[in-house]
Design a protein around this motif. Structure first.
Motif, PDB file in Angstrom:
ATOM      1  N   SER A 167      13.991   1.965 133.177  1.00 43.88           N
ATOM      2  CA  SER A 167      13.893   1.387 134.518  1.00 43.88           C
ATOM      3  C   SER A 167      14.560   2.326 135.518  1.00 43.88           C
ATOM      4  O   SER A 167      15.322   3.225 135.129  1.00 43.88           O
ATOM      5  CB  SER A 167      14.583   0.034 134.548  1.00 43.88           C
ATOM      6  OG  SER A 167      15.963   0.220 134.338  1.00 43.88           O
ATOM      7  N   ASN A 168      14.260   2.105 136.792  1.00 43.60           N
ATOM      8  CA  ASN A 168      14.853   2.944 137.835  1.00 43.60           C
ATOM      9  C   ASN A 168      16.372   2.952 137.748  1.00 43.60           C
ATOM     10  O   ASN A 168      17.010   3.993 137.839  1.00 43.60           O
ATOM     11  CB  ASN A 168      14.440   2.444 139.219  1.00 43.60           C
ATOM     12  CG  ASN A 168      13.063   2.958 139.581  1.00 43.60           C
ATOM     13  OD1 ASN A 168      12.552   3.882 138.944  1.00 43.60           O
ATOM     14  ND2 ASN A 168      12.463   2.343 140.599  1.00 43.60           N
TER      15      ASN A 168
ATOM     16  N   VAL B 264      17.492   5.038 134.811  1.00 40.16           N
ATOM     17  CA  VAL B 264      17.316   6.481 135.039  1.00 40.16           C
ATOM     18  C   VAL B 264      18.371   6.976 136.016  1.00 40.16           C
ATOM     19  O   VAL B 264      19.005   8.008 135.797  1.00 40.16           O
ATOM     20  CB  VAL B 264      15.893   6.772 135.565  1.00 40.16           C
ATOM     21  CG1 VAL B 264      15.772   8.225 135.979  1.00 40.16           C
ATOM     22  CG2 VAL B 264      14.865   6.438 134.508  1.00 40.16           C
TER      23      VAL B 264
ATOM     24  N   GLN C 212      11.600   8.458 132.318  1.00 40.53           N
ATOM     25  CA  GLN C 212      10.717   7.489 132.984  1.00 40.53           C
ATOM     26  C   GLN C 212       9.563   7.101 132.074  1.00 40.53           C
ATOM     27  O   GLN C 212       9.174   5.934 132.004  1.00 40.53           O
ATOM     28  CB  GLN C 212      10.174   8.075 134.283  1.00 40.53           C
ATOM     29  CG  GLN C 212      11.204   8.110 135.397  1.00 40.53           C
ATOM     30  CD  GLN C 212      10.781   8.993 136.546  1.00 40.53           C
ATOM     31  OE1 GLN C 212       9.960   9.892 136.382  1.00 40.53           O
ATOM     32  NE2 GLN C 212      11.342   8.736 137.719  1.00 40.53           N
ATOM     33  N   SER C 213       9.034   8.070 131.339  1.00 38.59           N
ATOM     34  CA  SER C 213       7.832   7.786 130.557  1.00 38.59           C
ATOM     35  C   SER C 213       8.128   6.957 129.322  1.00 38.59           C
ATOM     36  O   SER C 213       7.228   6.313 128.792  1.00 38.59           O
ATOM     37  CB  SER C 213       7.122   9.086 130.178  1.00 38.59           C
ATOM     38  OG  SER C 213       7.995   9.870 129.407  1.00 38.59           O
TER      39      SER C 213
ATOM     40  N   ARG D 237      15.407  15.189 140.356  1.00 39.02           N
ATOM     41  CA  ARG D 237      14.356  14.212 140.101  1.00 39.02           C
ATOM     42  C   ARG D 237      13.132  14.813 139.431  1.00 39.02           C
ATOM     43  O   ARG D 237      12.479  14.192 138.613  1.00 39.02           O
ATOM     44  CB  ARG D 237      13.946  13.556 141.424  1.00 39.02           C
ATOM     45  CG  ARG D 237      13.106  12.330 141.251  1.00 39.02           C
ATOM     46  CD  ARG D 237      12.698  11.761 142.574  1.00 39.02           C
ATOM     47  NE  ARG D 237      11.833  12.696 143.308  1.00 39.02           N
ATOM     48  CZ  ARG D 237      11.282  12.433 144.469  1.00 39.02           C
ATOM     49  NH1 ARG D 237      11.523  11.263 145.049  1.00 39.02           N
ATOM     50  NH2 ARG D 237      10.523  13.305 145.082  1.00 39.02           N
TER      51      ARG D 237
ATOM     52  N   HIS E 234      11.429  12.917 133.930  1.00 40.26           N
ATOM     53  CA  HIS E 234      10.083  12.417 133.653  1.00 40.26           C
ATOM     54  C   HIS E 234      10.028  11.792 132.262  1.00 40.26           C
ATOM     55  O   HIS E 234       9.388  10.765 132.045  1.00 40.26           O
ATOM     56  CB  HIS E 234       9.068  13.552 133.757  1.00 40.26           C
ATOM     57  CG  HIS E 234       8.905  14.041 135.158  1.00 40.26           C
ATOM     58  ND1 HIS E 234       8.653  13.193 136.206  1.00 40.26           N
ATOM     59  CD2 HIS E 234       8.986  15.282 135.700  1.00 40.26           C
ATOM     60  CE1 HIS E 234       8.573  13.890 137.323  1.00 40.26           C
ATOM     61  NE2 HIS E 234       8.778  15.160 137.040  1.00 40.26           N
TER      62      HIS E 234
END
Lengths: 319, 301
Positions: free
Chosen positions: B200-201, B204, B195-196, B186, B192
């Motif tokens: 979406s969760n 990812v 995510q940036s 993670r 990162h």
């Protein structure tokens, strides 16, 4: 400092114990088909004669489930009461407290045996890494993990009888009656139990020793000319054994589980035999009681392991 | 902004690459860890024996031959016969089928549960994780066999029940290993980055976390197989497994059979040896797999 650590650990125990009680309570109750149906359909001695409503009231099953839970928890916490056996009518707590020491003794014996086998061999194999001896012990350890304890137990019960006309004693002798006979009787099941756990301890000791021996402070100890024995005992082993202590906590449920099978084979009246008897009789309060107390016993053992960890490793205390 | 395609469907060349990477994996397994490779071969032999038990077994698993009671091993009965006059070799073969079905199904279920719990707790973290970890603590305080005995006592014995219970049992326990793998992935920069750019969760987790925790997942599955076979046999031994007349390796060592073992000790040998060999091979293979795929996990067992 150490007091704070102990207090923190004990506080952290509360949610775990709470979840443990939830698991026990709901495993028994939320399973399809109610206990009452089972008891009535089994039509065993305990349930026959009592009408359904009366039986439900007697077990408190006429209340909503959360009330049942808090009632059960309340009488457990306030009175140490786990209900009465459906079969004999004796309080479950008395029976469990009566049987717990034997199981504990068997488990502790197995633990001592497996530590005294596993640690020295683990150190040996680490010092002689990748030699014949190392390979043999490592292979034997995987083998020891693969051999089912109940099979060895069966063989021990059968083969000596065939070969030498000797079989392990099956009438239980308590510690007070005859301490020597008692310990001899527990020794065979303890040895069988220790088989798997000593293999686990050996493997962890080996891995940890290998890791520690690579550290700079061991090289420093060699460089300043300390005898090998001192380096091993004072610098290497002491650090390598800290994770092994943690493993003891993880072994506790394994040993507990193993004692159930050993008690069954060698007719030792401990918690395991109590549980199996209760299952045979569909004695639900007894099953619940044994289930809960086993879990709590393991949680307490793990607490003690954690506390001793703080004792051995000063870093832990301040965390 | 155009949608970036991360990965196209595996084309022909990609399939070839996958095949050749599998082949190089097998070569590495044999070269670096011959014992693990032998373990894999033995597992395959048992799998084969279990699948083709109908063809391989000389007799039916429950075919009673009253004139052939407690016969010692011979050419006619390779492993001898039991107290009812049933061929032990045939029963062991059918027992292998049952053991392997339960082991694979329960391990599969356990691994899925572990991955789901492990990803939720590891990736999301926070309060959910804290509460879940206390629950896992409590769960792991109960000896496997005690939970099994209690649940079987309430729901009754049967194959489906045992698969479900074993799956849940090991699923919760194994979630710790997946969680720690997720935690270490993670915090890496590619996560990162994903995510940036607004991933979406779900995306990812599916595209980036899951592929990167495959090695521990595979290793966890393999190790579960051995454990499940052992505990299923123990349960049958206690008389709480799949009920007779279905032959189980644990069941063949228990019950009325025990009274005849003094007369016919071979009855006690074959099921135990099979159990030992299978579990030993699975563990050997699992260890080799762990060393090859996931060196981080070495020493966890």
């Amino acid at each position: 400092m150490i007091g704070g650590y102990v207090a923190r650990r004990i506080l952290a125990l509360i949610p775990t114990l709470f979840f443990a009680s939830l698991i026990v309570f709901f495993t028994i109750r939320l399973i399809p088909g109610s206990v009452i149906d089972l008891m009535l359909s089994q039509n065993d001695g305990s349930a026959s004669g009592l009408p359904r409503a009366q039986l439900e009231a007697a077990l408190g099953l006429d209340q909503p489930i959360y009330i049942q839970y808090f009632r059960w928890l309340g009488s457990l916490l306030l009175h140490g009461n786990l209900g009465n056996s459906l079969w004999t009518g004796t309080p479950v707590m008395d029976e469990v407290v009566h049987r717990l020491p034997v199981t504990f003794e068997l488990g502790a014996m197995a633990l001592v045996i497996s530590l005294s086998i596993g640690v020295p061999i683990g150190v040996y194999t680490a010092l002689r890494q990748n030699t014949i001896g190392d390979y043999i012990f490592r292979t034997v350890s995987i083998l020891a993990l693969a051999i089912p304890g109940f099979w060895i137990g069966t063989l021990v019960a059968v083969l000596p009888a065939l070969w030498w006309g000797w079989s392990p004693p099956i009438s239980y002798v308590s510690l007070l009656q005859d301490p020597v006979a008692h310990l001899v009787q527990l020794l065979i099941p303890a040895l069988i139990l220790a088989m798997a756990s000593s293999a686990l301890i050996m493997r962890l000791t080996r891995t940890m020793m290998l890791e520690v021996l690579r550290q700079d402070y061991i090289r420093t100890a060699y460089a300043k000319g300390l005898p090998v024995r001192t380096i091993m005992a004072r610098h290497a082993l002491r650090n390598a054994l800290i994770p092994v202590i943690t493993l003891i906590g993880l072994l506790a449920p394994l040993l507990f589980g193993g004692t159930i099978i050993m008690e069954q084979i060698f007719a030792i009246p401990g918690m395991g035999l109590l549980l199996l008897e209760a299952v045979g009789n569909r004695d639900y309060p007894m099953i619940t009681g044994v289930f809960l107390i086993t879990g709590i016993a393991v949680i307490i053992i793990n607490l003690l392991v954690d506390l001793s960890y703080g004792w051995f490793d000063p870093k832990v205390r301040t965390r | 902004m155009t949608e970036i395609t991360y990965r196209s469907k595996p084309s022909g060349t990609q399939l070839m690459r996958k095949l050749s990477s599998f082949r190089s994996f097998v070569v590495r397994l044999f070269r670096e860890n011959p014992l693990g490779a032998i373990g894999a071969v033995v597992c395959l032999i048992f799998l084969f024996a279990a699948i083709f038990a109908d063809l391989l077994a000389p007799y039916g698993f429950n075919q009673i031959m009253p004139s052939n009671r407690t016969k010692p091993p011979s050419w006619q009965f390779w492993f001898g016969t039991d107290h009812l006059g049933r061929d032990i070799f045939s029963r062991v073969l059918y027992g292998a089928r049952l053991s392997i079905i339960i082991a694979l199904a329960a391990s599969m279920l356990a691994t899925i549960i572990s991955v789901v719990i492990g990803i939720i707790t590891g990736y999301l973290g926070g309060k959910i994780d804290m509460i879940a970890q206390r629950f896992v603590d409590a769960w792991m305080s109960f000896p496997d066999i005690v939970i099994l005995i209690v649940v079987v006592a309430v729901v009754g014995p049967g194959m489906l029940q045992i698969i479900l219970v074993l799956g849940c049992l090991y699923g919760v326990a194994g979630s710790r290993i997946i969680r720690s793998a997720v935690l270490s992935v993670r915090e890496q920069s590619f996560i990162h980055a994903a995510q940036s750019i607004g991933g979406s969760n779900t995306r990812v987790i599916w595209r980036h976390i899951l592929p990167n925790i495959m090695p521990p997942i595979i290793v966890l599955f393999t190790m579960r197989v051995g454990a499940v076979i052992l505990v299923e046999a123990a349960l049958s031994f206690l008389g709480l497994g799949v009920p007779p007349p279905t032959p189980t390796w644990g069941g063949m060592l228990t019950g009325s059979a025990r009274n005849y073992m003094y007369l016919a000790p071979w009855m006690a040998i074959a099921p135990g040896i099979c159990l030992t060999i299978v579990v030993f091979s699975v563990n050997m293979f699992g260890d080799a797999l762990r060393d090859l795929l996931d060196p981080r996990m070495s020493g966890t067992r």
